[in-house]
Design a protein around this motif. Structure first.
Motif: not given
Length: 206
Positions: A115-123, A192-198
Motif C-alpha cells: 500500500d505504498g506509493v512512488e512519486c516521480k521526483h522522490g519522497p 498516504l491514503s489520500l495520495l494513494r486514492n488520488s
C-alpha cells in the motif's frame, strides 16, 4: 390633383411597412453581433501567478456539487510543468467557469507493494502531494486550496520546505498546524491514503 400628387410623393419617400418593422430587429441583431465579437476578442485578464485567487474566483459556490460539471487536473507538486499549467491553463479557466464546475486536483504516481506509493521526483514530492491534498481535505473551497497550491508551485524546487509551507499557509489563511496533523495522522497513514486514492483516480482516467 395636387393632393393626389402629394400623397403619392409621401408614399414614395416612406419605406415599406415591412422594412420599417424590420429596422428595430436589425438594429438589435447588429448590437448583439458587436457585443459578441467584442467578448470573443477580449483577452483573459492578466494576473501574476502569486495573485489572490479568492479575489478572482469570487463568492463560494451555491450550487450543489451534483449540478456542477466535473473539471479535473492531474499534477505532481515538484514540477515546472505543473506551475505553468496552473498559471496559464487552470486559473484562466476557473476565472470564467468556477461557478459551473466541480474542480479537483489529482496527483500522478505509482502504487507500490504494501500500500505504498512512488512519486516521480522522490519522497519529497510525495510529501508535497500529501500536503496539497491535506489542504484540499481541510479546505474544499478551490479559492483556498488552489491558491495554496499555486503559492507552493512558485518555489516548487523547495517543496516540502517547512518555511515555504508556513508562508503559503499564512498567505491563504490555512491552519499550518491542521495541515501538519493531517499529513501525520495515524503515523502518516491518513495522508498516504489520500495520495494513494488520488493516484488511483489519475490512473483510472488516463
Amino acid at each position: 390633383m395636387d393632393e393626389k400628387r402629394a400623397m403619392y410623393e409621401a408614399r414614395a419617400m416612406s419605406p415599406p411597412r415591412a422594412l420599417r418593422r424590420s429596422r428595430p430587429v436589425a438594429t438589435v441583431l447588429f448590437c448583439l453581433v458587436v457585443l459578441y465579437t467584442f467578448w470573443q476578442l477580449q483577452p483573459f485578464a492578466s494576473h501574476p501567478y502569486h495573485m489572490d485567487v479568492a479575489a478572482v474566483l469570487g463568492d463560494p459556490l451555491d450550487e450543489a456539487i451534483a449540478d456542477l460539471v466535473p473539471l479535473e487536473a492531474h499534477i505532481i507538486s515538484k514540477c515546472p510543468d505543473t506551475r505553468d499549467a496552473l498559471r496559464q491553463l487552470i486559473l484562466p479557466v476557473m476565472q470564467r467557469v468556477h461557478d459551473r464546475v466541480n474542480f479537483t486536483l489529482s496527483y500522478i504516481g505509482h502504487p507500490t507493494a504494501n500500500d505504498g506509493v512512488e512519486c516521480k521526483h522522490g519522497p519529497e514530492e510525495c510529501m508535497g502531494n500529501i500536503i496539497e491534498l491535506c489542504a484540499r481535505d481541510l479546505y474544499p473551497d478551490p479559492k483556498i486550496s488552489l491558491g495554496f497550491v499555486m503559492c507552493l508551485t512558485r518555489e516548487y524546487e523547495d517543496i516540502p520546505d517547512r518555511t515555504l509551507i508556513e508562508d503559503c499557509a499564512l498567505e491563504h489563511a490555512i491552519d499550518f498546524q491542521a495541515l501538519n496533523e493531517c499529513a501525520t495522522k495515524d503515523d502518516g497513514a491518513y495522508g498516504l491514503s489520500l495520495l494513494r486514492n488520488s493516484i488511483q483516480r489519475s490512473s483510472e482516467v488516463r
